[in-house]
Design an enzyme around this catalytic site. Sequence first.
Site, PDB file in Angstrom:
ATOM      1  N   HIS A   4       0.823  -0.809   0.173  1.00 52.03           N
ATOM      2  CA  HIS A   4      -0.235   0.727  -0.067  1.00 52.03           C
ATOM      3  C   HIS A   4       1.191   1.101   0.284  1.00 52.03           C
ATOM      4  CE1 HIS A   4      -2.295   2.899   1.069  1.00 52.03           C
ATOM      5  NE2 HIS A   4      -3.967   1.744   0.623  1.00 52.03           N
ATOM      6  N   GLU A  62      -4.035   2.728  -7.159  1.00 46.56           N
ATOM      7  CA  GLU A  62      -4.380   4.068  -5.917  1.00 46.56           C
ATOM      8  C   GLU A  62      -3.118   5.250  -6.411  1.00 46.56           C
ATOM      9  OE1 GLU A  62      -6.528   2.185  -2.397  1.00 46.56           O
ATOM     10  OE2 GLU A  62      -4.510   1.772  -2.372  1.00 46.56           O
TER      11      GLU A  62
HETATM   12  P1  13P Z   1      -9.393   6.019   0.504  1.00 54.62           P
HETATM   13  O1  13P Z   1     -11.100   6.346   0.480  1.00 54.62           O
HETATM   14  O2  13P Z   1      -9.820   7.200   2.081  1.00 54.62           O
HETATM   15  O3  13P Z   1      -9.264   7.596   0.039  1.00 54.62           O
HETATM   16  O4  13P Z   1      -8.756   5.578   0.332  1.00 54.62           O
HETATM   17  C1  13P Z   1      -7.697   4.955  -0.016  1.00 54.62           C
HETATM   18  C2  13P Z   1      -6.791   3.333   0.281  1.00 54.62           C
HETATM   19  O5  13P Z   1      -5.631   3.969   0.561  1.00 54.62           O
HETATM   20  C3  13P Z   1      -7.661   2.406   0.040  1.00 54.62           C
HETATM   21  O6  13P Z   1      -6.624   1.165   0.320  1.00 54.62           O
END
Ligand code: 13P
Length: 266
Positions: free
Chosen positions: A98, A170
């Site tokens: 992550h 992400e």
């Molecule tokens: P948010 O949906 O709070 O922006 O977080 C995304 C995330 O990092 C999920 O792993």
Amino acid sequence: MRKFIIGGNWKCQVTIVEEAVSIATEIAKEINDILTENVEVFIAPSYNALYSVGQVIKGTKLKLAGQNMYFRDKGAFTGEISPDSLLDAGCEYVILGHSERRRIFGETDSYINQKVKKALEKGLKPVLCIGETAKEKEEGQTETVIQTQIENSLADIPQEQLNQIIIAYEPVWAIDNKFLNPDSEIKTATPEEAEKIHVFIRKLLINKFGDNVGKNILIQYGGSMKASNCEGLLNIADINGGLIGGASLSAEKFKPIIEAAIKLGK
Ligand code: 13P
């Protein structure tokens, strides 16, 4: 029929076991009867709550995930969690690499690669996270960053295990995280922005692993996904789900995203 995978990453937001159990119970209750077989849903609570949450969702359609994992079975590794502990709690998935692990805790691609391999060896499905920062995006580095992260994090994975992997794109600038985005406004990627990168990732996966595997790996989008924007994103052919932070912390916020996937998956 499209397949979707929706994950709730609770990060370090739900700190008390009782609270985690209550949210998980509510989510399981709300979605158990509506989930179709082409939509998979997991939640990733903090370690302290993993086992208890695992117990309450046992026998429901909701799946459990770890937020991270060490790449050795056991030993003198203070502060780490073993894949066996995740399995013991009932996890099927583990989020690896992550952006918060990479950018706040300094995890590298080669370190993440060892975790991906270990997860696969243990029968845990890795959710490999990738994504560029606001600065890298501004500098036109997005594709290079993503390609490097994918190639290095997925180096030398046995062919027969590749179909167990999930990718979560992400973009760091879209994650609701002030530590990662101290100077920039946090905003969800538009469906067009996300589509461009998901198509790029799909091509990379096909080039690297061939048609059979590359076309079928599920790619989640993550970064401020919520009820109001999920449908536009999930509508994109190469967006096969979402990894949700803030909007997974209650059944009320999480359910509409799952419902959107169910609708689009029909
Ligand atoms: P948010 O949906 O709070 O922006 O977080 C995304 C995330 O990092 C999920 O792993």
